[in-house]
Design a protein around this motif. Structure first.
Motif, mmCIF file in Angstrom:
data_model
loop_
_atom_site.group_PDB
_atom_site.id
_atom_site.type_symbol
_atom_site.label_atom_id
_atom_site.label_comp_id
_atom_site.label_asym_id
_atom_site.label_seq_id
_atom_site.Cartn_x
_atom_site.Cartn_y
_atom_site.Cartn_z
ATOM 1 N N ALA A 1 -9.336 -4.400 -2.852
ATOM 2 C CA ALA A 1 -9.171 -3.066 -3.459
ATOM 3 C C ALA A 1 -7.881 -2.441 -3.232
ATOM 4 N N LEU A 2 -7.281 -2.713 -1.888
ATOM 5 C CA LEU A 2 -6.166 -2.362 -1.550
ATOM 6 C C LEU A 2 -5.417 -3.527 -0.712
ATOM 7 N N MET A 3 -4.222 -3.845 -0.941
ATOM 8 C CA MET A 3 -3.349 -4.843 -0.498
ATOM 9 C C MET A 3 -1.994 -4.216 -0.152
ATOM 10 N N ILE A 4 -1.502 -4.554 1.119
ATOM 11 C CA ILE A 4 -0.126 -4.004 1.590
ATOM 12 C C ILE A 4 0.620 -5.057 1.828
ATOM 13 N N THR A 5 1.693 -5.203 1.275
ATOM 14 C CA THR A 5 2.495 -6.361 1.531
ATOM 15 C C THR A 5 3.884 -5.887 2.426
ATOM 16 N N PHE A 6 4.418 -6.810 3.289
ATOM 17 C CA PHE A 6 5.412 -6.242 4.155
ATOM 18 C C PHE A 6 6.592 -7.524 3.983
#
Length: 351
Positions: free
Chosen positions: A108-113
Motif C-alpha cells: 500500500a505504501l513503499m518508501i525507497t532510500f
C-alpha cells in the motif's frame, strides 16, 4: 543479525534538539509524505541493491521510528544473493530485514532510500511498480522522481540527512541505535567529512547524533579498518594491473580473483578509494565483476569532470564526483565506451 558496536554507558548527554530543515524540499512535500504514512498500517521499506552505509542506515533508522509509532515495518533490498555486506553487519535493526521473496508484492505504501531509479531496486522494482504509493527519498542529482511522491534534495550530502528530517516530522527522536544508523550513512557519503559535500549542516547533524552517546571510533573501525586477509591478495592483483592513461587511472577485479580467496563481491567495493589517490589522475575507474559475470563500474573525479553525467550516458548515475554504472560488455569494450563519453564531456586528456 545483531549489532556488534558496543553500547556506551548512560552518561546524561546534552539533549538532542531537533533541527527541522526543509533541505530544499517544499514543506508541502514533507506534509504529504506524513499523510501517506498516517494512512497505512504497514510500511514497506527498500534501498538500492548492494547497499552502502547511507542506503541501509537510512532505511533502518526510519524503520525504527515507524515501529515506535505503531506501524508494521518490512525492509529489504533487491539482491539475488540477499546478504548484508560484512562491514555493515554491526548496524542495529536488521531484524526488520526480509529477503525479496518475502517482501509484499503490492505494498500500500513503499518508501525507497538512496535509489535513483526503479532499476536500482533490483528484484524489488516490480514490487515498487505495483505499489499504490511510493515515496522516493534520495539525494542523487540523477533522480527524476520515479515514485508517486518525492523527497529528493541533490544538495543534501547523504540520504541520511533526509531520513533524519523525516524522523522528526514523524514525531520521533534520536536514540543510540537510530543515531548509529544515521551516522553510518552520513560518514559513508561524506568520506568521513572529507568530501566537498561536507557543509555546516552536516556537522550540525553529526553533533546531534553524537549527543546520543554513540561510539564513533567503533563505527569507523567496522567501516574502514577491517578486512579479511584475502582482500589484500585481491587488492594486490588489482594494483598490479592498474593503468595510468593521461589523467585517467583504472583497473579491474575479475571474479576469478575473488573466488581464489572466497572473497564476496561486497569486499571489493572500496577499492576505488585507493585507486583514486593517484596524484597524476583526475578520474579513477574500477571495474568489479559480480557473481553474475556483469561489471559494476565505480568512478571518481577530483572535481573537473562530472562523472555522474558520463555514467548516466552509460545507463548509470550518481554524483558529480562519484558515480557508477553496470556494463555487460568486456573490460576492453567497457573502457572504450567510457573513454568515448569522457571525450564527449570535453575531457580529451583522459583518453
Amino acid at each position: 543479525m545483531t549489532s556488534h558496536v558496543a553500547r556506551a554507558e548512560q552518561h546524561s548527554p546534552e539533549p538532542c534538539i531537533p533541527e527541522v530543515e526543509t533541505l530544499g524540499i517544499p514543506k508541502a512535500a514533507w506534509e504529504r509524505a506524513i499523510q501517506l504514512i498516517d494512512q497505512v498500517d504497514e510500511v514497506a521499506l527498500a534501498c538500492h541493491v548492494s547497499p552502502d552505509g547511507d542506503a541501509l542506515g537510512s532505511m533502518l533508522a526510519v524503520g525504527y521510528v515507524l515501529r515506535s509509532i505503531g506501524k508494521r515495518v518490512v525492509a529489504s533490498f533487491g539482491d539475488e544473493y540477499f546478504v548484508v555486506p560484512r562491514i555493515l553487519r554491526f548496524l542495529p535493526g536488521q531484524e526488520m530485514l526480509c529477503p525479496p521473496a518475502d517482501y509484499p508484492e503490492a505494498p500500500a505504501l513503499m518508501i525507497t532510500f538512496d535509489s535513483s531509479t526503479f532499476e536500482r531496486l533490483g528484484l524489488l522494482s516490480p514490487n515498487a511498480a505495483r505499489a499504490e504509493e511510493v515515496i522516493v527519498i534520495d539525494h542523487h542529482p540523477s533522480n527524476a522522481g520515479f515514485g508517486t511522491h518525492s523527497l529528493i534534495d541533490p544538495h543534501a550530502a547523504a540520504t541520511a540527512m533526509l531520513a533524519e528530517q523525516l524522523i522528526y516530522r514523524l514525531g520521533g527522536s534520536l536514540d543510540r541505535d537510530i543515531a548509529t544508523c544515521l551516522y553510518t550513512g552520513l560518514v559513508t557519503d561524506t568520506g568521513s567529512f572529507r568530501y566537498s559535500s561536507t557543509t555546516s549542516a552536516v556537522h550540525r547533524m553529526a553533533s546531534r547524533l553524537l549527543f546520543t552517546g554513540l561510539h564513533t571510533e567503533e563505527i569507523a573501525r567496522e567501516l574502514w579498518d577491517r578486512s579479511p586477509f584475502g582482500y589484500l591478495k585481491v587488492l594486490a592483483r588489482a594494483l598490479d594491473r592498474v593503468q595510468l592513461e593521461g589523467s585517467l587511472v583504472w583497473t579491474y577485479v575479475p571474479r576469478v580473483d575473488r573466488a581464489a580467496y572466497g572473497l564476496p563481491y561486497t569486499e571489493v567495493e572500496g577499492m576505488i578509494d585507493i585507486v583514486r589517490r593517484t596524484d597524476e589522475a583526475e578520474i579513477a575507474v574500477v571495474l568489479k565483476e559480480d557473481d553474475h559475470g556483469d561489471w559494476q563500474v565505480s568512478t571518481r573525479s577530483k572535481g573537473a569532470v562530472d562523472v555522474a553525467a558520463v555514467c548516466a550516458a552509460l545507463g548509470g548515475g550518481g554524483h558529480h564526483n562519484a558515480a557508477g554504472f553496470t556494463s555487460y560488455d568486456s573490460v576492453e569494450e567497457t573502457m572504450a565506451k567510457f573513454r568515448r563519453e569522457l571525450g564527449k564531456a570535453g575531457w580529451p586528456r583522459a583518453v
